[in-house]
Design an enzyme around this catalytic site. Sequence first.
Site, PDB file in Angstrom:
ATOM      1  CG  HIS A 285      80.382  65.314  27.050  1.00  0.00           C
ATOM      2  ND1 HIS A 285      79.359  63.925  27.130  1.00  0.00           N
ATOM      3  CD2 HIS A 285      79.495  66.162  27.348  1.00  0.00           C
ATOM      4  CE1 HIS A 285      78.286  64.413  27.143  1.00  0.00           C
ATOM      5  NE2 HIS A 285      78.118  65.734  27.221  1.00  0.00           N
TER       6      HIS A 285
ATOM      7  CG  HIS B 127      76.487  67.193  22.998  1.00  0.00           C
ATOM      8  ND1 HIS B 127      75.628  68.416  23.126  1.00  0.00           N
ATOM      9  CD2 HIS B 127      76.508  66.742  24.249  1.00  0.00           C
ATOM     10  CE1 HIS B 127      75.335  68.484  24.333  1.00  0.00           C
ATOM     11  NE2 HIS B 127      75.830  67.528  24.784  1.00  0.00           N
TER      12      HIS B 127
ATOM     13  CD  GLU C  57      73.886  64.262  24.588  1.00  0.00           C
ATOM     14  OE1 GLU C  57      74.925  64.113  24.899  1.00  0.00           O
ATOM     15  OE2 GLU C  57      72.906  64.905  25.044  1.00  0.00           O
TER      16      GLU C  57
END
Length: 380
Positions: free
Chosen positions: A130, A204, A344
Amino acid sequence: MRTMNIDRMAIAAIALGVSLPALAGEVKREPAGTLADGTQIEAVTLRNGAGVSARILSYGATLQSLIGPDREGKFADVLLGYDDLKSYVDHPNYFGTTIGRYANRIGNAAFMLDGRRYALPANNNGQSLHGGDKGFDRVAWRVVSAKGGPVAEVVLTHRSPNGDAGYPGTLDVTVTYTLDEAGALTIAFDAVTDKPTVVNMTNHAIFNLAGEGASQGALQHRLTIPAKAYTPVDATLIPTGALQPVAGTVFDFRTPRTVADGIRDGKDPQIVAGRGYDHNFALDKGLTRTPELAARLEDPASGRVLDVLTTEPGVQFYAGNFLNGTLVGKRGHLYRMGDGIALEPQKFPDTPNKPAFVSARVDPGKPYRHVMVYKLSVQR
């Protein structure tokens, strides 16, 4: 759980996904706190005429709450997260945040681009997850506009300098949230770069359609994902590069299935690797110009339905397997495994190291754009 009654016409409009006449989106801006360096953070609430609302923090361009009715007209926040800015700063867990520069995992925290190796922060078992340990989820974004009208809208921007978290190119990023009268929250990610780079952005949000903190968790939700294949992973959750058919496996969500049905199936080595579901699905639709269905999540008990649409070719399904009871969320709720579900939309994980996957490359003069939609409705 926050509750409120609305009129029958509003409930019917949300259930049918149609607009109500003479209603307009409203916007509210307010201070949300101050970071240690003195940066002031804003909260912007978007609300439609039927009472559906979304609250966005400028820290992490975070979707802090999404509130909608059940079939009885009672409203609840369906997002896991925190009540205050300090908790997002002190206990980061990606709740509702904007993820970048690269969502999901990049193997060995490095990739090659035009013959050059770029090293990234190894913040997750030797991988980069991420965007690293200070991705887009941990920076203050600037609110450049917020307005009501036929839809309620807020626009946030951020500049990521060349070399930020190891990525090449100065990246100017915009995230636009819009909420319409049908209960659709659209999130558009736009970015331009001054040199070749890779970009993969998403939100997210972690959902419990029964209401965040509901004691039954989210594992009894029914899930549909229109994908014939998924990307199996190794022991470090990096895709092997294969596209594995879902037919005959616990990964087959082409018709609605309860999440709990396969999440503890220890006979499937992929379930063991992910401690449950934490996998990317290769959507049948592929990369598209306009958002198309990536997943549908239904809570039979409340009647709430969430449709997730995207222009991207994949969707990561994560069933909250790493929520271990150590995080205290909204209204003092302790979040445990299975208390929420993330869907996601994105490019596939580790795409920069997997040439066969849809490319995540972005070049000067060829902007990046990803449009995704969270659409709440009610099933009678």
